[in-house]
Design a protein around this motif. Structure first.
Motif, PDB file in Angstrom:
ATOM      1  N   VAL A 124      -1.704  93.746  -3.836  1.00  0.00           N
ATOM      2  CA  VAL A 124      -2.190  94.619  -4.908  1.00  0.00           C
ATOM      3  C   VAL A 124      -1.711  96.050  -4.681  1.00  0.00           C
ATOM      4  CG1 VAL A 124      -4.247  95.678  -5.907  1.00  0.00           C
ATOM      5  CG2 VAL A 124      -4.192  93.213  -5.508  1.00  0.00           C
ATOM      6  N   GLU A 125      -1.803  96.529  -3.448  1.00  0.00           N
ATOM      7  CA  GLU A 125      -1.431  97.918  -3.175  1.00  0.00           C
ATOM      8  C   GLU A 125       0.071  98.145  -3.309  1.00  0.00           C
ATOM      9  OE1 GLU A 125      -5.034  99.713  -0.533  1.00  0.00           O
ATOM     10  OE2 GLU A 125      -3.242  99.070   0.567  1.00  0.00           O
ATOM     11  N   GLN A 126       0.880  97.095  -3.185  1.00  0.00           N
ATOM     12  CA  GLN A 126       2.308  97.256  -3.436  1.00  0.00           C
ATOM     13  C   GLN A 126       2.566  97.601  -4.894  1.00  0.00           C
ATOM     14  OE1 GLN A 126       5.080  94.471  -1.663  1.00  0.00           O
ATOM     15  NE2 GLN A 126       6.397  94.516  -3.459  1.00  0.00           N
ATOM     16  N   LEU A 127       1.692  97.124  -5.779  1.00  0.00           N
ATOM     17  CA  LEU A 127       1.880  97.345  -7.216  1.00  0.00           C
ATOM     18  C   LEU A 127       1.191  98.600  -7.731  1.00  0.00           C
ATOM     19  CD1 LEU A 127       1.502  93.699  -8.569  1.00  0.00           C
ATOM     20  CD2 LEU A 127       3.603  94.947  -8.051  1.00  0.00           C
ATOM     21  N   VAL A 128       0.045  98.963  -7.152  1.00  0.00           N
ATOM     22  CA  VAL A 128      -0.731 100.075  -7.713  1.00  0.00           C
ATOM     23  C   VAL A 128      -0.949 101.212  -6.721  1.00  0.00           C
ATOM     24  CG1 VAL A 128      -1.911  98.514  -9.291  1.00  0.00           C
ATOM     25  CG2 VAL A 128      -2.998  99.096  -7.112  1.00  0.00           C
ATOM     26  N   GLY A 129      -0.384 101.118  -5.523  1.00  0.00           N
ATOM     27  CA  GLY A 129      -0.623 102.145  -4.525  1.00  0.00           C
ATOM     28  C   GLY A 129      -1.915 101.886  -3.769  1.00  0.00           C
ATOM     29  N   PRO A 130      -2.240 102.746  -2.803  1.00  0.00           N
ATOM     30  CA  PRO A 130      -3.431 102.522  -1.986  1.00  0.00           C
ATOM     31  C   PRO A 130      -4.698 102.427  -2.824  1.00  0.00           C
ATOM     32  CG  PRO A 130      -2.067 104.258  -1.048  1.00  0.00           C
ATOM     33  CD  PRO A 130      -1.513 103.962  -2.402  1.00  0.00           C
ATOM     34  N   VAL A 131      -5.503 101.443  -2.511  1.00  0.00           N
ATOM     35  CA  VAL A 131      -6.797 101.271  -3.172  1.00  0.00           C
ATOM     36  C   VAL A 131      -7.926 101.497  -2.171  1.00  0.00           C
ATOM     37  CG1 VAL A 131      -8.292  99.695  -4.444  1.00  0.00           C
ATOM     38  CG2 VAL A 131      -5.819  99.647  -4.835  1.00  0.00           C
ATOM     39  N   LEU A 150       4.378 113.057  -0.578  1.00  0.00           N
ATOM     40  CA  LEU A 150       3.840 112.096   0.367  1.00  0.00           C
ATOM     41  C   LEU A 150       4.270 110.693  -0.045  1.00  0.00           C
ATOM     42  CD1 LEU A 150       0.227 113.552   0.718  1.00  0.00           C
ATOM     43  CD2 LEU A 150       2.219 113.994   2.172  1.00  0.00           C
ATOM     44  N   ALA A 151       4.407 109.814   0.933  1.00  0.00           N
ATOM     45  CA  ALA A 151       4.899 108.466   0.653  1.00  0.00           C
ATOM     46  C   ALA A 151       3.888 107.632  -0.117  1.00  0.00           C
ATOM     47  CB  ALA A 151       5.272 107.763   1.958  1.00  0.00           C
ATOM     48  N   LEU A 152       2.587 107.911   0.088  1.00  0.00           N
ATOM     49  CA  LEU A 152       1.546 107.090  -0.514  1.00  0.00           C
ATOM     50  C   LEU A 152       0.711 107.899  -1.496  1.00  0.00           C
ATOM     51  CD1 LEU A 152       0.314 105.135   2.644  1.00  0.00           C
ATOM     52  CD2 LEU A 152       1.929 104.369   0.897  1.00  0.00           C
ATOM     53  N   ALA A 153       0.480 107.344  -2.656  1.00  0.00           N
ATOM     54  CA  ALA A 153      -0.389 107.940  -3.673  1.00  0.00           C
ATOM     55  C   ALA A 153      -1.040 106.794  -4.448  1.00  0.00           C
ATOM     56  CB  ALA A 153       0.412 108.849  -4.604  1.00  0.00           C
ATOM     57  N   PRO A 154      -2.268 106.993  -4.923  1.00  0.00           N
ATOM     58  CA  PRO A 154      -3.017 108.244  -4.923  1.00  0.00           C
ATOM     59  C   PRO A 154      -3.489 108.675  -3.538  1.00  0.00           C
ATOM     60  CG  PRO A 154      -4.373 106.442  -5.747  1.00  0.00           C
ATOM     61  CD  PRO A 154      -2.996 105.889  -5.594  1.00  0.00           C
ATOM     62  N   ALA A 155      -3.468 110.012  -3.382  1.00  0.00           N
ATOM     63  CA  ALA A 155      -3.919 110.632  -2.142  1.00  0.00           C
ATOM     64  C   ALA A 155      -5.215 111.382  -2.418  1.00  0.00           C
ATOM     65  CB  ALA A 155      -2.855 111.585  -1.618  1.00  0.00           C
ATOM     66  N   LEU A 156      -6.172 111.266  -1.512  1.00  0.00           N
ATOM     67  CA  LEU A 156      -7.487 111.862  -1.722  1.00  0.00           C
ATOM     68  C   LEU A 156      -7.589 113.280  -1.180  1.00  0.00           C
ATOM     69  CD1 LEU A 156      -9.663 108.759  -0.768  1.00  0.00           C
ATOM     70  CD2 LEU A 156      -9.250 109.657  -3.061  1.00  0.00           C
ATOM     71  N   ALA A 157      -7.043 113.520   0.004  1.00  0.00           N
ATOM     72  CA  ALA A 157      -7.187 114.837   0.623  1.00  0.00           C
ATOM     73  C   ALA A 157      -6.242 114.974   1.794  1.00  0.00           C
ATOM     74  CB  ALA A 157      -8.624 115.040   1.108  1.00  0.00           C
ATOM     75  N   LEU A 158      -5.830 116.199   2.068  1.00  0.00           N
ATOM     76  CA  LEU A 158      -5.061 116.500   3.270  1.00  0.00           C
ATOM     77  C   LEU A 158      -6.022 116.692   4.431  1.00  0.00           C
ATOM     78  CD1 LEU A 158      -2.556 119.088   1.758  1.00  0.00           C
ATOM     79  CD2 LEU A 158      -2.054 116.715   2.388  1.00  0.00           C
ATOM     80  N   VAL A 159      -5.668 116.141   5.583  1.00  0.00           N
ATOM     81  CA  VAL A 159      -6.495 116.307   6.788  1.00  0.00           C
ATOM     82  C   VAL A 159      -5.888 117.358   7.703  1.00  0.00           C
ATOM     83  CG1 VAL A 159      -7.414 115.149   8.835  1.00  0.00           C
ATOM     84  CG2 VAL A 159      -7.319 113.931   6.651  1.00  0.00           C
ATOM     85  N   SER A 160      -4.586 117.288   7.943  1.00  0.00           N
ATOM     86  CA  SER A 160      -3.898 118.287   8.761  1.00  0.00           C
ATOM     87  C   SER A 160      -2.419 118.265   8.430  1.00  0.00           C
ATOM     88  CB  SER A 160      -4.106 118.020  10.258  1.00  0.00           C
ATOM     89  OG  SER A 160      -3.558 116.771  10.630  1.00  0.00           O
ATOM     90  N   VAL A 161      -1.768 119.414   8.590  1.00  0.00           N
ATOM     91  CA  VAL A 161      -0.332 119.547   8.353  1.00  0.00           C
ATOM     92  C   VAL A 161       0.233 120.359   9.508  1.00  0.00           C
ATOM     93  CG1 VAL A 161       1.471 120.329   6.779  1.00  0.00           C
ATOM     94  CG2 VAL A 161      -0.691 119.465   5.852  1.00  0.00           C
ATOM     95  N   ASP A 162       0.897 119.676  10.427  1.00  0.00           N
ATOM     96  CA  ASP A 162       1.331 120.307  11.679  1.00  0.00           C
ATOM     97  C   ASP A 162       2.843 120.277  11.814  1.00  0.00           C
ATOM     98  OD1 ASP A 162      -1.366 120.696  12.552  1.00  0.00           O
ATOM     99  OD2 ASP A 162      -1.437 118.569  13.066  1.00  0.00           O
ATOM    100  N   TYR A 201      -3.336 112.463   6.104  1.00  0.00           N
ATOM    101  CA  TYR A 201      -4.034 112.580   4.824  1.00  0.00           C
ATOM    102  C   TYR A 201      -4.797 111.307   4.506  1.00  0.00           C
ATOM    103  CZ  TYR A 201       0.280 110.268   3.034  1.00  0.00           C
ATOM    104  OH  TYR A 201       1.345 109.428   2.819  1.00  0.00           O
ATOM    105  N   ARG A 202      -5.743 111.445   3.588  1.00  0.00           N
ATOM    106  CA  ARG A 202      -6.545 110.320   3.131  1.00  0.00           C
ATOM    107  C   ARG A 202      -5.943 109.765   1.847  1.00  0.00           C
ATOM    108  NH1 ARG A 202     -10.306 107.561   5.629  1.00  0.00           N
ATOM    109  NH2 ARG A 202     -11.697 107.505   3.818  1.00  0.00           N
ATOM    110  N   VAL A 203      -5.847 108.438   1.787  1.00  0.00           N
ATOM    111  CA  VAL A 203      -5.316 107.785   0.592  1.00  0.00           C
ATOM    112  C   VAL A 203      -6.342 106.789   0.058  1.00  0.00           C
ATOM    113  CG1 VAL A 203      -2.924 108.010   1.373  1.00  0.00           C
ATOM    114  CG2 VAL A 203      -4.211 105.932   1.916  1.00  0.00           C
ATOM    115  N   GLY A 204      -6.077 106.286  -1.139  1.00  0.00           N
ATOM    116  CA  GLY A 204      -6.949 105.265  -1.721  1.00  0.00           C
ATOM    117  C   GLY A 204      -7.711 105.780  -2.916  1.00  0.00           C
TER     118      GLY A 204
END
Length: 271
Positions: A124-131, A150-162, A201-204
């Motif tokens: 399912v996630e291959q077709l609609v992205g992270p759930v 970002l490679a995965l969407a929908p994305a919920l929030a950034l956690v850190s960018v280093d 980051y958080r996805v789903g």
């Protein structure tokens, strides 16, 4: 079937002489190689049956484990493997929901059903992205840019960018803007982003739409049918028909599931 992280795996092996007859060994040792290459050596002992040995190993890491038995007098060896699930593997359906949909009244197939749930989730996630909501890490290799994807969407929030290179710029997440639907990251002040960067980051999705849950159940039922023996995709008969294979998934996704997922599809319509 995969084991849950933290559970005990009972390892077993037979020691046989050159004629293939079960025999008590002078020594019996088992080595478990973990996914990171480290090893463990749980105590091995002969069971109540001559030549049959076992050892209990408590899992500490997710991933594939190699098992190597070595016996002496007689000299004999045996290699096997087992998989360990993540602590929280992505799953679109609960075991209870899956059992209800498959009309299961006993628990004899629970481990197999759980594995099929994980397979359905990935499809399912291959077709609609992270759930299923989870945290992922991605390395972005670039020099300077107004935005990065970002490679995965929908994305919920950034956690850190280093910064990946010592001394380069890291970014506070509140200085960045995330377009959750597309996974595009930009600076709030409009400036350039300088890489390379490691982004956590958080996805789903915070809620799973009914059409995605229903599609997952149809895919589960479709895949469960493979336990009934070899066959071929059916056409024009019911909700589990497969008209055309889907790139990367073949005949794993029935037409009805594709139609249910279409409103959330990442790309052009399939099926």
């Amino acid at each position: 079937m995969p084991f849950d992280l933290g559970s005990t795996v009972r390892l077993a092996a037979d020691c046989t002489d050159p004629a293939g007859v079960l025999a008590t060994a002078a020594t019996a040792a088992v080595t478990v190689t973990l996914p990171d290459g480290s090893t463990a050596s749980p105590a091995a002992s002969e069971t109540g049956t001559v030549g049959r040995y076992q050892a209990d190993y408590v899992t500490t890491a997710a991933g594939r484990h190699l098992v190597r038995w070595q016996f002496t007098s007689p000299a004999h060896a045996y290699t096997d493997m087992f998989d360990v699930r993540e602590a929280a593997p992505p799953a679109l359906l609960s075991l209870a929901d899956a059992r209800t949909h498959l009309k299961k009244t006993d628990h004899g197939d629970d481990d197999e059903i759980r594995e099929w749930i994980e397979a359905c989730t990935r499809a399912v996630e291959q077709l609609v992205g992270p759930v299923v909501a989870r945290t992922v890490t991605q390395d972005l290799a670039f020099a300077s840019s107004r935005s990065v994807a970002l490679a995965l969407a929908p994305a919920l929030a950034l956690v850190s960018v280093d910064a990946l290179t010592p001394g380069d710029t890291s970014y506070a997440v509140d200085s960045l803007r995330l377009d959750g639907a597309t996974g595009i990251v930009t600076r709030v002040d409009g400036g350039l982003l300088h890489g390379p960067l490691r982004v956590t980051y958080r996805v789903g999705r915070t809620t799973v739409p009914a059409n995605i849950r229903a599609a997952a159940k149809i895919i589960l039922q479709h895949l469960w049918r493979t336990r009934q023996g070899p066959g071929r995709p059916q056409r024009g008969l019911d909700d589990y028909d497969v008209s055309e294979p889907i790139p990367g998934l073949g005949f794993a996704i029935p037409n009805r599931a594709v139609q249910l997922l279409d409103p959330d599809s990442l790309g052009p319509e399939v099926g």
